[in-house]
Design a protein around this motif. Structure first.
Motif, PDB file in Angstrom:
ATOM      1  N   THR A  25       0.874  -1.162  -0.230  1.00 49.90           N
ATOM      2  CA  THR A  25       0.135   0.116  -0.053  1.00 49.90           C
ATOM      3  C   THR A  25       0.882   1.184  -0.140  1.00 49.90           C
ATOM      4  O   THR A  25       2.087   1.243   0.077  1.00 49.90           O
ATOM      5  N   GLY A  26       0.163   2.510  -0.096  1.00 45.82           N
ATOM      6  CA  GLY A  26       1.254   3.637   0.060  1.00 45.82           C
ATOM      7  C   GLY A  26       0.313   4.771  -0.417  1.00 45.82           C
ATOM      8  O   GLY A  26      -0.775   4.680  -0.462  1.00 45.82           O
ATOM      9  N   CYS A  27       0.940   5.955  -0.656  1.00 44.54           N
ATOM     10  CA  CYS A  27       0.427   7.218  -0.937  1.00 44.54           C
ATOM     11  C   CYS A  27       1.483   8.281  -1.655  1.00 44.54           C
ATOM     12  O   CYS A  27       2.576   7.863  -1.633  1.00 44.54           O
ATOM     13  N   VAL A  28       0.920   9.209  -2.298  1.00 41.09           N
ATOM     14  CA  VAL A  28       1.623  10.117  -2.763  1.00 41.09           C
ATOM     15  C   VAL A  28       1.954  11.121  -1.965  1.00 41.09           C
ATOM     16  O   VAL A  28       1.168  11.533  -0.850  1.00 41.09           O
ATOM     17  N   ALA A  29       3.217  11.423  -1.883  1.00 35.53           N
ATOM     18  CA  ALA A  29       3.886  12.610  -1.209  1.00 35.53           C
ATOM     19  C   ALA A  29       4.797  13.570  -1.748  1.00 35.53           C
ATOM     20  O   ALA A  29       5.516  13.124  -2.855  1.00 35.53           O
ATOM     21  N   ASN A  30       4.636  14.778  -1.837  1.00 33.43           N
ATOM     22  CA  ASN A  30       5.754  15.743  -2.244  1.00 33.43           C
ATOM     23  C   ASN A  30       6.744  15.932  -1.102  1.00 33.43           C
ATOM     24  O   ASN A  30       7.832  16.553  -1.618  1.00 33.43           O
ATOM     25  N   SER A  31       6.363  15.805  -0.070  1.00 30.03           N
ATOM     26  CA  SER A  31       7.195  16.233   0.893  1.00 30.03           C
ATOM     27  C   SER A  31       8.487  15.363   1.234  1.00 30.03           C
ATOM     28  O   SER A  31       8.485  14.597   2.437  1.00 30.03           O
ATOM     29  N   ALA A  32       9.207  15.012   0.420  1.00 29.05           N
ATOM     30  CA  ALA A  32      10.419  14.151   0.434  1.00 29.05           C
ATOM     31  C   ALA A  32      11.721  14.861   0.286  1.00 29.05           C
ATOM     32  O   ALA A  32      11.662  15.836  -0.631  1.00 29.05           O
ATOM     33  N   MET A  33      12.788  14.654   1.067  1.00 32.12           N
ATOM     34  CA  MET A  33      13.894  15.221   0.752  1.00 32.12           C
ATOM     35  C   MET A  33      15.032  14.421   1.323  1.00 32.12           C
ATOM     36  O   MET A  33      14.828  13.659   2.155  1.00 32.12           O
ATOM     37  N   GLN A  34      16.240  14.656   0.425  1.00 37.05           N
ATOM     38  CA  GLN A  34      17.629  13.989   1.026  1.00 37.05           C
ATOM     39  C   GLN A  34      18.194  14.728   2.248  1.00 37.05           C
ATOM     40  O   GLN A  34      18.407  15.696   1.944  1.00 37.05           O
ATOM     41  N   VAL A  35      18.510  13.954   3.333  1.00 38.90           N
ATOM     42  CA  VAL A  35      19.059  14.809   4.412  1.00 38.90           C
ATOM     43  C   VAL A  35      20.403  14.917   4.417  1.00 38.90           C
ATOM     44  O   VAL A  35      20.992  15.715   4.731  1.00 38.90           O
ATOM     45  N   THR A  36      21.026  13.746   3.912  1.00 35.16           N
ATOM     46  CA  THR A  36      22.358  13.511   4.142  1.00 35.16           C
ATOM     47  C   THR A  36      22.776  12.409   3.063  1.00 35.16           C
ATOM     48  O   THR A  36      22.045  11.410   2.618  1.00 35.16           O
ATOM     49  N   SER A  37      24.162  12.383   2.563  1.00 31.57           N
ATOM     50  CA  SER A  37      24.627  11.549   1.477  1.00 31.57           C
ATOM     51  C   SER A  37      25.165  10.205   2.158  1.00 31.57           C
ATOM     52  O   SER A  37      25.340   9.214   1.519  1.00 31.57           O
ATOM     53  N   SER A  38      25.763  10.392   3.350  1.00 33.54           N
ATOM     54  CA  SER A  38      26.377   9.303   3.792  1.00 33.54           C
ATOM     55  C   SER A  38      26.043   9.333   5.115  1.00 33.54           C
ATOM     56  O   SER A  38      26.520  10.041   5.926  1.00 33.54           O
ATOM     57  N   PRO A  39      25.605   8.289   5.872  1.00 30.74           N
ATOM     58  CA  PRO A  39      24.729   7.128   5.150  1.00 30.74           C
ATOM     59  C   PRO A  39      23.709   7.749   4.369  1.00 30.74           C
ATOM     60  O   PRO A  39      22.827   8.912   5.103  1.00 30.74           O
ATOM     61  N   ALA A  40      23.338   7.527   3.290  1.00 33.12           N
ATOM     62  CA  ALA A  40      22.265   8.168   2.323  1.00 33.12           C
ATOM     63  C   ALA A  40      21.035   8.035   3.064  1.00 33.12           C
ATOM     64  O   ALA A  40      20.463   6.913   3.547  1.00 33.12           O
ATOM     65  N   THR A  41      20.303   9.557   3.437  1.00 30.92           N
ATOM     66  CA  THR A  41      19.059   9.470   4.322  1.00 30.92           C
ATOM     67  C   THR A  41      17.990  10.557   3.900  1.00 30.92           C
ATOM     68  O   THR A  41      18.337  11.339   3.338  1.00 30.92           O
ATOM     69  N   ILE A  42      16.815   9.676   3.755  1.00 30.63           N
ATOM     70  CA  ILE A  42      15.672  10.557   3.138  1.00 30.63           C
ATOM     71  C   ILE A  42      14.617  10.742   4.366  1.00 30.63           C
ATOM     72  O   ILE A  42      14.516  10.039   5.107  1.00 30.63           O
ATOM     73  N   ALA A  43      14.067  12.059   4.212  1.00 34.06           N
ATOM     74  CA  ALA A  43      12.889  12.525   5.276  1.00 34.06           C
ATOM     75  C   ALA A  43      11.717  12.688   4.478  1.00 34.06           C
ATOM     76  O   ALA A  43      11.602  13.150   3.367  1.00 34.06           O
ATOM     77  N   PHE A  79      -3.365   6.996  -5.814  1.00 37.63           N
ATOM     78  CA  PHE A  79      -2.337   6.843  -4.487  1.00 37.63           C
ATOM     79  C   PHE A  79      -2.586   8.136  -3.758  1.00 37.63           C
ATOM     80  O   PHE A  79      -2.339   8.244  -2.598  1.00 37.63           O
ATOM     81  N   GLY A  80      -3.178   9.167  -4.451  1.00 40.01           N
ATOM     82  CA  GLY A  80      -3.217  10.489  -3.651  1.00 40.01           C
ATOM     83  C   GLY A  80      -4.675  10.931  -3.414  1.00 40.01           C
ATOM     84  O   GLY A  80      -4.816  11.941  -2.455  1.00 40.01           O
ATOM     85  N   PHE A  81      -5.688  10.424  -3.937  1.00 37.95           N
ATOM     86  CA  PHE A  81      -6.774  10.728  -3.461  1.00 37.95           C
ATOM     87  C   PHE A  81      -7.969   9.279  -3.189  1.00 37.95           C
ATOM     88  O   PHE A  81      -9.096   9.422  -3.029  1.00 37.95           O
ATOM     89  N   GLN A  82      -7.257   8.313  -2.923  1.00 39.56           N
ATOM     90  CA  GLN A  82      -8.171   7.118  -2.184  1.00 39.56           C
ATOM     91  C   GLN A  82      -7.247   6.694  -1.121  1.00 39.56           C
ATOM     92  O   GLN A  82      -5.929   6.999  -0.946  1.00 39.56           O
ATOM     93  N   SER A  83      -7.821   5.836  -0.153  1.00 44.85           N
ATOM     94  CA  SER A  83      -7.064   5.397   0.978  1.00 44.85           C
ATOM     95  C   SER A  83      -6.909   3.904   0.930  1.00 44.85           C
ATOM     96  O   SER A  83      -7.880   3.031   0.429  1.00 44.85           O
ATOM     97  N   GLY A  84      -5.743   3.421   1.217  1.00 42.86           N
ATOM     98  CA  GLY A  84      -5.490   2.076   1.574  1.00 42.86           C
ATOM     99  C   GLY A  84      -6.402   1.177   2.357  1.00 42.86           C
ATOM    100  O   GLY A  84      -6.459   0.199   2.238  1.00 42.86           O
TER     101      GLY A  84
END
Ligand SMILES: Cc1cc2nc3c(=O)[nH]c(=O)nc-3n(C[C@H](O)[C@H](O)[C@H](O)COP(=O)(O)O)c2cc1C
Length: 214
Positions: A25-43, A79-84
């Motif tokens: 399951t899952g959803c649409v998100a725009n709010s993702a960003m890379q926080v650091t490259s080592s170790p590669a981390t995403i928020a 993914f962005g207008f329905q719920s799992g």
């Protein structure tokens, strides 16, 4: 506070996927960003009311599939207008499994993350994920949030962190036919009243009857 300032922040458009037990399951998100490259981390910031939120907490993993300008806009509808909670979002969606998490084929790349920390705000959980796998799938232009609004003519539902900023934009616009499900604004050459009854919303695939005049 001038909320229009928030409109000048830049984002991409992603499908955040995880597991509900055995079920993807899952959803649409725009709010993702890379926080650091080592170790590669995403928020990524996911609303408490989104089914995906609790599923990420239980699974401890999520994947991020990067939408492109050529990705099927119907994926954003699903993914962005329905719920799992209500639908199996991956039914009929081409996907493959990496590190146990389903990733969308119709994307230019993916990252799979294990949750290493999380922070609660009043509405959203910010998940910090260490990347455990990633690959480029296609050489296509990634979809930006601006492209989604300006070219796809899509809107964001209330659970998106940027919702209030969108309201500001809608208030300023003139009278239009708008999809009541996903907010897509009809911009066709013929008047909406004359559009054939078989017309479906290009974003969420709902029928002409759900369009309302604004
Ligand atoms: C363009 C777009 C961006 C979105 N961004 C976010 C986001 O960053 N975080 C979030 O929690 N929801 C966001 N949403 C809303 C969720 O995708 C939506 O509420 C979804 O239906 C939740 O599904 P779920 O209940 O299966 O988790 C966004 C939706 C769209 C269309």
């Amino acid at each position: 506070m001038n909320k229009n300032t928030f409109r000048n922040l830049s984002y991409g458009v992603y499908i955040i996927s995880t597991l509900d037990g055995e079920r993807p399951t899952g959803c649409v998100a725009n709010s993702a960003m890379q926080v650091t490259s080592s170790p590669a981390t995403i928020a990524v910031s996911i609303n408490h009311d989104n089914y995906t939120n609790g599923c990420i907490k239980k699974t401890g993993k999520f994947a991020l599939s990067i939408m492109t300008e050529n990705s099927n806009p119907g994926l954003i509808g699903t993914f962005g207008f329905q719920s799992g909670k209500d639908v199996n979002k991956f039914d009929g969606v081409n996907a493959f499994v990496k590190e146990g998490i389903s990733v969308l084929e119709d994307s230019c790349g993916y990252m799979v993350c294990k949750v290493i920390d999380q922070m609660e705000t009043s509405t959203h959980t910010v998940f910090l994920g260490e990347v455990i796998d990633a690959d480029v799938l296609k050489k296509e232009e990634p979809m930006t949030y601006a492209y989604y609004h300006k070219v796809v003519k899509g809107k964001s539902p209330k659970n998106a962190p940027t919702y209030i900023a969108e309201e500001v934009e809608v208030e300023k616009k003139e009278e239009k036919w708008v999809c009541s499900i996903c907010g897509y604004e009809y911009r066709g050459e013929i008047p909406f009243e004359e559009v054939p009854e078989q017309f479906v919303c290009p974003v969420c695939k709902q029928p002409k009857s759900v369009f309302v005049k604004k």
